[in-house]
Design a protein around this motif. Structure first.
Motif, PDB file in Angstrom:
ATOM      1  N   HIS A 284      29.217  11.475  25.277  1.00 65.08           N
ATOM      2  CA  HIS A 284      28.590  10.262  25.817  1.00 65.08           C
ATOM      3  C   HIS A 284      27.409  10.618  26.714  1.00 65.08           C
ATOM      4  O   HIS A 284      26.347   9.987  26.641  1.00 65.08           O
TER       5      HIS A 284
ATOM      6  N   ASP B 121      40.047   5.808  20.712  1.00 66.86           N
ATOM      7  CA  ASP B 121      40.176   6.231  22.099  1.00 66.86           C
ATOM      8  C   ASP B 121      40.617   7.688  22.126  1.00 66.86           C
ATOM      9  O   ASP B 121      40.853   8.303  21.078  1.00 66.86           O
TER      10      ASP B 121
ATOM     11  N   LEU C  31      34.765  13.725  24.790  1.00 69.29           N
ATOM     12  CA  LEU C  31      34.171  12.396  24.604  1.00 69.29           C
ATOM     13  C   LEU C  31      33.202  12.056  25.736  1.00 69.29           C
ATOM     14  O   LEU C  31      32.109  11.531  25.484  1.00 69.29           O
TER      15      LEU C  31
ATOM     16  N   TRP D 216      35.597   4.573  21.579  1.00 74.98           N
ATOM     17  CA  TRP D 216      34.300   5.233  21.422  1.00 74.98           C
ATOM     18  C   TRP D 216      33.875   5.169  19.965  1.00 74.98           C
ATOM     19  O   TRP D 216      34.711   5.162  19.071  1.00 74.98           O
TER      20      TRP D 216
ATOM     21  N   ILE E  92      27.500   9.288  21.529  1.00 75.05           N
ATOM     22  CA  ILE E  92      28.508   8.260  21.276  1.00 75.05           C
ATOM     23  C   ILE E  92      28.375   7.184  22.346  1.00 75.05           C
ATOM     24  O   ILE E  92      27.709   7.382  23.364  1.00 75.05           O
ATOM     25  N   GLU E  93      29.004   6.052  22.076  1.00 77.46           N
ATOM     26  CA  GLU E  93      28.978   4.951  23.039  1.00 77.46           C
ATOM     27  C   GLU E  93      30.346   4.302  23.124  1.00 77.46           C
ATOM     28  O   GLU E  93      31.163   4.421  22.209  1.00 77.46           O
ATOM     29  N   ARG E  94      30.570   3.617  24.228  1.00 73.58           N
ATOM     30  CA  ARG E  94      31.811   2.840  24.391  1.00 73.58           C
ATOM     31  C   ARG E  94      31.708   1.589  23.553  1.00 73.58           C
ATOM     32  O   ARG E  94      30.642   0.994  23.415  1.00 73.58           O
TER      33      ARG E  94
END
Length: 90
Positions: free
Chosen positions: A82, A50, A78, A3, A87-89
């Motif tokens: 998201h 992660d 997390l 992330w 946040i993003e992967r």
């Protein structure tokens, strides 16, 4: 799963003691996060990671032992961050 913080999130927060307020330019929403979520977000601003690697850093910061419960907690935070498009992967 790694992330990272979205660029639109990185510099738009204000620490209010036990809470963090931030404005998300992408969604136009203002979010109030608890201190722990704010610290996790700060950690991701420093370096993507992660759930386990972030939990390890949070354990050091919070002076607690790393265990499965902490990793699950961080993973849940997390996922919440998201969902808020903070946040993003990677």
């Amino acid at each position: 799963m790694q992330w990272r913080v979205l660029a639109s999130t990185a510099s738009n927060s204000h620490d209010w003691g036990d809470e963090v307020v931030l404005f998300n330019y992408q969604s136009g929403a203002t979010h109030l996060l608890d201190r722990a979520a704010g610290q996790i977000l700060d950690q991701l601003t420093t370096s993507p990671g992660d759930a386990k690697s972030v939990a390890t850093k949070m354990a050091d910061l919070w002076h607690v032992e790393i265990d499965d419960d902490l990793v699950r907690y961080v993973r849940d935070v997390l996922i919440s961050l998201h969902a808020l498009v903070l946040i993003e992967r990677v």
